[in-house]
Design an enzyme around this catalytic site. Structure first.
Site, PDB file in Angstrom:
ATOM      1  N   LYS A   1       2.802   6.661   5.509  1.00  0.00           N
ATOM      2  CA  LYS A   1       1.918   5.628   4.960  1.00  0.00           C
ATOM      3  C   LYS A   1       2.441   4.244   5.314  1.00  0.00           C
ATOM      4  O   LYS A   1       3.636   3.992   5.285  1.00  0.00           O
ATOM      5  CB  LYS A   1       1.841   5.770   3.429  1.00  0.00           C
ATOM      6  CG  LYS A   1       0.815   4.848   2.778  1.00  0.00           C
ATOM      7  CD  LYS A   1      -0.598   5.280   3.102  1.00  0.00           C
ATOM      8  CE  LYS A   1      -1.643   4.272   2.632  1.00  0.00           C
ATOM      9  NZ  LYS A   1      -1.673   3.042   3.461  1.00  0.00           N
TER      10      LYS A   1
ATOM     11  N   SER B   1      -6.395   3.534   4.169  1.00  0.00           N
ATOM     12  CA  SER B   1      -5.705   2.702   3.176  1.00  0.00           C
ATOM     13  C   SER B   1      -6.687   1.911   2.328  1.00  0.00           C
ATOM     14  O   SER B   1      -6.441   0.755   1.962  1.00  0.00           O
ATOM     15  CB  SER B   1      -4.701   1.756   3.851  1.00  0.00           C
ATOM     16  OG  SER B   1      -3.746   1.303   2.920  1.00  0.00           O
TER      17      SER B   1
ATOM     18  N   LYS C   1       0.101   3.739  -2.701  1.00  0.00           N
ATOM     19  CA  LYS C   1      -0.905   4.793  -2.635  1.00  0.00           C
ATOM     20  C   LYS C   1      -0.284   6.184  -2.457  1.00  0.00           C
ATOM     21  O   LYS C   1      -0.993   7.187  -2.637  1.00  0.00           O
ATOM     22  CB  LYS C   1      -1.895   4.502  -1.504  1.00  0.00           C
ATOM     23  CG  LYS C   1      -2.708   3.235  -1.723  1.00  0.00           C
ATOM     24  CD  LYS C   1      -3.718   3.018  -0.600  1.00  0.00           C
ATOM     25  CE  LYS C   1      -4.578   1.794  -0.835  1.00  0.00           C
ATOM     26  NZ  LYS C   1      -3.934   0.548  -0.371  1.00  0.00           N
TER      27      LYS C   1
ATOM     28  N   SER D   1       0.803  -1.232   0.000  1.00  0.00           N
ATOM     29  CA  SER D   1       0.000   0.000   0.000  1.00  0.00           C
ATOM     30  C   SER D   1       0.832   1.276   0.000  1.00  0.00           C
ATOM     31  O   SER D   1       0.263   2.370  -0.091  1.00  0.00           O
ATOM     32  CB  SER D   1      -0.957   0.010   1.197  1.00  0.00           C
ATOM     33  OG  SER D   1      -2.063  -0.818   0.954  1.00  0.00           O
TER      34      SER D   1
END
Length: 420
Positions: free
Chosen positions: A264, A162, A105, A102
């Site tokens: 993140k 997320s 992202k 992720s």
């Protein structure tokens, strides 16, 4: 006074030999600040590309000249970057190809933020939820078809929660389809110099061709921080509620350290637990990327180790700002006798704590400087060294234009140069 070579037949021949065999101007050394040194002129290397992160080719990680080694980190690969200077402090396997999970992202958000800046989207704009977005597996924001959702809500769903469904919905809003959006992601990756990265989707769900490196992740993250400061606030948001479902930010450091304001998390079974984290203490920002750890707790603990090591053992020094004008250099055949040289912009450099006084800018350029000279014209390079090792290289440019003198002035300077 330098004697003419016995074989010199004319002032023209001598002038040509001066140009071909010149060394760095003695006047340049005399006029340098006390902390600068002169080096013999060599053919100027191309300046390293200026970027927020990480350390350009030809420069060493700053940790290599530190007496305090980086901590041992339980991760497959990691990197720590001083964002102010763009320098890498330390790294392990920085160019190894890894799955971003992720962390993908971050690029999804970067492309969305580009669209917001360019007014192709607005935060208040409602986005249709396709069946493809709704059915995307993994972590979710829980958007639903036929239920209006705004770009602002999707940003929070993608960044804080997320949500893979939110990422796909945003990708379709910007690119028309997720595959077209992935092409935009790869276009941005190439523009930012991410040499080991290829994106196949907007979510980070596993794909054999969906790969990156921690160096590239650091480059991407630093660019998002510096290029889109108006949208960075999403990354420090601790929770978000949508569709009556509250989900916390998975970045544990937001609770563990008040200086942390992003960024993140990522996790898949094959990628392990990953984290990009960043913190500001004083006027310094540090960015850490760790991938391939064995748990949420480990990725947070190892990241905090690197953040603390970086803040405690390094300083960031600003050089050649308004308080430090350029270096004076002699100009020949111009309307002025001297010109100031320096980097095109102020330079921030990370150094081991207490070592700022030992930093040595070394100017390398070919003499003589002959007018006309244009403002911004590169005439050499400026290397910043510590303990004989190059930490950074910047172009050395003319700060003010110098026009060519009239015939009489040029002749006077030509005669003077014969006797240099």
């Amino acid at each position: 006074m330098k004697k003419l070579p016995h074989s010199a037949q004319s002032p023209v021949v001598f002038t040509r030999r001066l140009v071909s065999g010149a060394v760095l101007s003695a006047m340049l050394a005399a006029s340098m600040p006390a902390w600068a040194q002169q080096a013999p002129a060599t053919p100027a290397a191309a300046p390293a590309a200026t970027a927020p992160a990480p350390t350009p080719a030809g420069a060493i990680p700053v940790g290599d000249v530190s007496a305090v080694p980086a901590p041992t980190i339980a991760a497959k690969a990691w990197i720590v970057v001083d964002v102010n200077s763009g320098q890498t402090l330390a790294a392990s396997n920085p160019d190894m190809k890894v799955e971003p999970a992720s962390l993908t992202k971050i690029m999804t958000a970067y492309v969305v933020f580009n669209a917001l800046e360019e007014k192709r989207l607005t935060l208040e704009q409602t986005v249709p939820v396709s069946e493809h977005a709704w059915r995307t597996g993994g972590s979710r924001m829980f958007i639903e078809p036929r239920k209006p959702v705004t770009v602002d809500e999707l940003n929070q769903g993608m960044i804080v929660q997320s949500g893979n469904d939110a990422s796909v919905a945003l990708a379709e809003a910007v690119g028309g389809s997720e595959s077209a959006f992935a092409a935009l992601m790869n276009q941005e990756a190439e523009r930012l110099g991410m040499k080991n990265t290829h994106f196949m989707n907007a979510t980070g769900l596993p794909d054999p061709q969906h790969m990156t490196s921690v160096r590239d992740l650091a480059t991407m993250s630093a660019h998002l921080i510096t290029d889109h400061p108006d949208y960075f606030h999403y990354y420090k948001q601790k929770s978000y509620t949508y569709n009556k479902i509250t989900q916390p930010n998975r970045n544990r450091l937001l609770w563990a350290d008040p200086s942390v304001d992003g960024m993140k998390t990522g996790h898949t079974e094959s990628a392990g637990y990953c984290l990009v984290s960043t913190a500001v203490r004083g006027d310094r920002r540090i960015l850490v990327v760790v991938v391939g750890t064995d748990s949420e707790a480990t990725r947070a603990e190892e990241s905090l180790k690197l953040l603390n090591w970086s803040f405690q053992n390094f300083d960031t020094v600003k050089l050649f700002d308004k308080s430090q004008p350029g270096i004076d250099a002699r100009v020949w055949e111009g309307t002025a006798e001297n010109v100031k040289l320096g980097p095109p912009n102020p330079v921030s450099i990370a150094v081991p704590r207490g070592k700022a006084g030992e930093l040595k800018p070394v100017a390398q350029r070919t003499d003589p400087l002959i007018a006309p000279l244009a403002k911004g014209q590169q005439v050499g390079t400026l290397q910043f060294t510590l303990d004989g090792k190059v930490l950074r290289t910047e172009p050395l440019v003319v700060q003010d234009a110098v026009e060519r003198a009239g015939f009489f002035g040029r002749m006077v300077d030509t005669v003077k140069r014969w006797f240099q």
